[in-house]
Design a protein around this motif. Structure first.
Motif, short mmCIF file in Angstrom:
data_model
loop_
_atom_site.label_atom_id
_atom_site.label_comp_id
_atom_site.label_asym_id
_atom_site.label_seq_id
_atom_site.Cartn_x
_atom_site.Cartn_y
_atom_site.Cartn_z
N VAL A 10 0.87 -1.19 0.00
CA VAL A 10 0.00 0.00 0.00
C VAL A 10 0.90 1.22 0.00
O VAL A 10 1.59 1.50 0.98
CB VAL A 10 -0.92 0.04 1.24
CG1 VAL A 10 -1.97 1.15 1.06
CG2 VAL A 10 -1.58 -1.30 1.47
N GLY A 12 2.84 3.96 -3.18
CA GLY A 12 3.87 3.95 -4.23
C GLY A 12 4.81 5.13 -4.10
O GLY A 12 5.18 5.78 -5.07
N LYS A 41 4.00 12.11 -4.03
CA LYS A 41 4.02 12.87 -2.76
C LYS A 41 5.47 13.23 -2.43
O LYS A 41 6.22 13.57 -3.33
CB LYS A 41 3.34 12.04 -1.66
CG LYS A 41 1.88 11.72 -1.98
CD LYS A 41 1.05 12.99 -1.98
CE LYS A 41 -0.42 12.68 -2.17
NZ LYS A 41 -1.26 13.87 -2.12
N ALA A 47 14.41 16.96 -2.04
CA ALA A 47 15.66 17.52 -2.57
C ALA A 47 16.56 16.43 -3.14
O ALA A 47 17.47 16.73 -3.92
CB ALA A 47 16.37 18.28 -1.46
N SER A 178 -5.23 3.09 -7.26
CA SER A 178 -6.44 3.04 -6.43
C SER A 178 -6.09 3.39 -5.00
O SER A 178 -4.91 3.41 -4.64
CB SER A 178 -7.03 1.62 -6.40
OG SER A 178 -7.76 1.35 -7.55
N TRP A 212 0.49 9.01 5.85
CA TRP A 212 -0.90 8.51 5.88
C TRP A 212 -1.01 7.17 6.60
O TRP A 212 -2.10 6.65 6.76
CB TRP A 212 -1.46 8.44 4.45
CG TRP A 212 -1.55 9.82 3.85
CD1 TRP A 212 -2.59 10.70 3.99
CD2 TRP A 212 -0.55 10.48 3.09
NE1 TRP A 212 -2.28 11.88 3.35
CE2 TRP A 212 -1.04 11.78 2.78
CE3 TRP A 212 0.72 10.13 2.63
CZ2 TRP A 212 -0.31 12.71 2.04
CZ3 TRP A 212 1.45 11.06 1.89
CH2 TRP A 212 0.93 12.32 1.61
N GLY A 336 10.77 7.48 7.18
CA GLY A 336 12.03 7.94 6.58
C GLY A 336 12.38 9.37 6.99
O GLY A 336 13.52 9.80 6.85
N ILE A 341 14.71 9.39 1.33
CA ILE A 341 15.24 8.98 0.02
C ILE A 341 16.54 8.21 0.25
O ILE A 341 16.75 7.14 -0.32
CB ILE A 341 15.48 10.22 -0.88
CG1 ILE A 341 14.19 11.06 -1.00
CG2 ILE A 341 16.01 9.79 -2.25
CD1 ILE A 341 12.99 10.37 -1.55
C1 LIG Z 1 10.83 19.27 1.28
C2 LIG Z 1 11.41 17.91 1.50
C3 LIG Z 1 12.74 17.67 1.16
C4 LIG Z 1 13.29 16.40 1.38
N1 LIG Z 1 14.60 16.19 1.04
C5 LIG Z 1 15.15 14.96 1.27
C6 LIG Z 1 16.50 14.72 0.91
O1 LIG Z 1 17.19 15.60 0.40
N2 LIG Z 1 17.03 13.48 1.15
C7 LIG Z 1 16.29 12.49 1.72
O2 LIG Z 1 16.83 11.40 1.92
N3 LIG Z 1 14.99 12.69 2.06
C8 LIG Z 1 14.41 13.90 1.85
N4 LIG Z 1 13.12 14.13 2.20
C9 LIG Z 1 12.35 13.06 2.87
C10 LIG Z 1 11.75 12.07 1.87
O3 LIG Z 1 11.20 12.76 0.79
C11 LIG Z 1 10.67 11.23 2.56
O4 LIG Z 1 11.14 10.69 3.78
C12 LIG Z 1 10.28 10.06 1.66
O5 LIG Z 1 9.90 10.52 0.39
C13 LIG Z 1 9.13 9.26 2.27
O6 LIG Z 1 8.80 8.24 1.37
P1 LIG Z 1 7.57 7.29 1.63
O7 LIG Z 1 7.49 6.36 0.50
O8 LIG Z 1 7.67 6.73 3.01
O9 LIG Z 1 6.31 8.28 1.67
P2 LIG Z 1 5.55 9.06 0.48
O10 LIG Z 1 6.47 9.56 -0.54
O11 LIG Z 1 4.67 10.03 1.18
O12 LIG Z 1 4.68 7.91 -0.19
C14 LIG Z 1 3.57 7.35 0.44
C15 LIG Z 1 2.57 7.03 -0.66
O13 LIG Z 1 1.49 6.28 -0.12
C16 LIG Z 1 0.32 6.64 -0.83
N5 LIG Z 1 -0.83 6.26 -0.02
C17 LIG Z 1 -1.10 6.67 1.25
N6 LIG Z 1 -2.24 6.10 1.67
C18 LIG Z 1 -2.68 5.30 0.66
C19 LIG Z 1 -3.82 4.45 0.51
N7 LIG Z 1 -4.71 4.30 1.49
N8 LIG Z 1 -3.97 3.77 -0.66
C20 LIG Z 1 -3.06 3.90 -1.67
N9 LIG Z 1 -1.98 4.71 -1.57
C21 LIG Z 1 -1.79 5.40 -0.42
C22 LIG Z 1 0.48 8.15 -1.04
O14 LIG Z 1 -0.32 8.61 -2.11
C23 LIG Z 1 1.97 8.28 -1.29
O15 LIG Z 1 2.28 8.29 -2.68
C24 LIG Z 1 12.51 15.37 1.95
C25 LIG Z 1 11.18 15.61 2.26
C26 LIG Z 1 10.62 16.86 2.03
C27 LIG Z 1 9.18 17.08 2.36
#
Ligand SMILES: Cc1cc2nc3c(=O)[nH]c(=O)nc-3n(C[C@H](O)[C@H](O)[C@H](O)COP(=O)(O)OP(=O)(O)OC[C@H]3O[C@@H](n4cnc5c(N)ncnc54)[C@H](O)[C@@H]3O)c2cc1C
Length: 373
Positions: A10, A12, A41, A47, A178, A212, A336, A341
């Motif tokens: 769940v 991407g 997202k 960055a 979805s 989320w 994270g 990233i």
């Molecule tokens: C401004 C900014 C700068 C950053 N710079 C860096 C950096 O330089 N280096 C670094 O290492 N990190 C950086 N980060 C941190 C990094 O971007 C995040 O920690 C990382 O992207 C989180 O990834 P994730 O997959 O856990 O979450 P997300 O990218 O939020 O992905 C979660 C996904 O789950 C989906 N989702 C949620 N609920 C549901 C559901 N019920 N059904 C289907 N889909 C769902 C959402 O649509 C989303 O696409 C930065 C963050 C920000 C905000």
């Protein structure tokens, strides 16, 4: 006919896509269910700095997994671009961390101590303003000193996330656009997830929902001290930037860095605003004014793109990579935070290892489980 999959992921974002990629490499196919598009997202707006020497909130707490993940990024840079044809621009940028006040100087001394302890791929060299201004002309005369940093890398995190998903798809995994709205349990097992009126059946589920994840608490019996931390970034056109800006410039308040899209990125704000993902005029002014103080040429910049997104923050700023307690077939990968990233390859590989290897992994995740809450 109902859909079914071996592993249902769940989310991407980069955590979910890295999990799918490493599962696929181990011969396990998965289905990523993503509501807004792969990397739409934080994973697509970050960055993209991969700086393993700078820690989480508490120094030392993510040192090992950061380096493990940094090493996996090097392998991805070699293999994933070739596998998928998606060039996510891995590179070694020139970086300067400068100080324009005494607090900034404290930060610099602290950073230098971290780089001195790091392995010899990473270097930091201190320079006074006059020397710095030869290395990177145009810095504010208020500059007290700065570090030239070597060894860190950066990527286009949106393209990296898409490449990880494509890498998994090329090995038989699937992406479904979805929203998962609930789960259906039979005893201690999740039998299927609910997508509107439809069910998708699965042998295993991995929650990779970023901030989320908080909404998934209703579906399970866990509580995580998590909250989103909003971040805004400006992508600006700066006339002649390729000649003006040879280095990425950082202070303790602002980052100014040229990117392969030809724009200069200025970031990032940090605000607790719940799930508000809107851009704000106040943030735009704050970012431009703070950047101008450090690199006055920013006064000639025009804003092309303004983004806002949410970092998944657990209160201790550490990741959560674990099996979900009291269930036999559910895992979670999130938290994270500001390093998501950098950490994603290790987090995704750890979950993939645990699924394929009876709960075992060689990634250092022992402090990142549910038992700490
Ligand atoms: C401004 C900014 C700068 C950053 N710079 C860096 C950096 O330089 N280096 C670094 O290492 N990190 C950086 N980060 C941190 C990094 O971007 C995040 O920690 C990382 O992207 C989180 O990834 P994730 O997959 O856990 O979450 P997300 O990218 O939020 O992905 C979660 C996904 O789950 C989906 N989702 C949620 N609920 C549901 C559901 N019920 N059904 C289907 N889909 C769902 C959402 O649509 C989303 O696409 C930065 C963050 C920000 C905000």
């Amino acid at each position: 006919m109902s859909k079914s999959t071996e592993v249902l992921i769940v989310g991407g974002g980069i955590a979910g896509c890295a999990t799918a990629y490493y599962l696929a490499k181990q011969g396990i196919s998965s289905m990523i269910v993503e509501s807004h598009g792969i990397g739409s997202k934080a994973s697509g707006k970050s960055a993209g700095m991969l700086s393993p020497v700078h820690g989480a909130k508490e120094p030392g707490t993510i040192d090992e997994i950061s380096l493990e993940s940094f090493n996996l990024h090097q392998v991805l840079a070699d293999e994933l671009i070739e596998e998928t044809g998606i060039d996510f621009s891995p590179r070694f940028p020139n970086q300067l961390q400068i100080a324009i006040d005494l607090k900034g100087m404290d930060e610099i001394r602290f950073l230098q101590s971290l780089y001195e302890k790091a392995d010899d791929r990473f270097e930091s060299h201190f320079f006074e303003y006059e020397e710095l201004n030869l290395i990177q002309p145009g810095l504010t005369p208020k500059t007290l000193g700065g570090l030239l940093l070597k060894g860190n890398t950066s990527v286009n995190s949106e393209l990296l996330t898409q490449a990880l998903a494509k890498g998994a798809e090329l090995k038989g995994s699937e992406v479904v656009n979805s929203t998962v709205t609930g789960i259906n349990k039979v005893g201690q097992k999740i039998e299927s997830v609910q997508v509107g009126n439809e069910k998708i059946f699965c042998d295993l589920i991995v929650l990779a929902m970023g901030p989320w994840t908080l909404f998934a608490q209703e579906w399970f019996e866990f509580r995580i001290p998590m909250s989103p931390l909003k971040g805004e970034i400006l992508r600006v056109s700066l006339p002649n930037s390729e000649n003006l800006l040879s280095h990425e410039i950082y202070t303790d308040k602002i980052s100014i860095y040229p990117r392969t899209d030809g724009l200069v990125w200025i970031g990032a704000t940090e605000q607790e605003k719940g799930f508000d993902e809107s851009i704000s005029e106040d943030s735009r002014k704050y970012l431009l004014n703070t950047a101008k103080e450090v690199f006055p040429e920013v006064q000639n910049a025009s804003v092309d793109v303004h983004t806002a997104c949410l970092r998944p923050i657990i209160s201790d700023y550490l990741p959560l990579v674990d099996a979900i307690p009291s269930l036999q077939n559910a895992f979670i990968v999130t938290g994270g935070a500001k390093k998501g990233i950098l950490l994603a390859p290790a987090m995704g590989k750890a979950i993939s290892d645990m699924i394929s290897n009876n709960g075992q992994t060689d990634i250092t995740i022992k402090n990142y489980g549910f038992s700490r809450f």
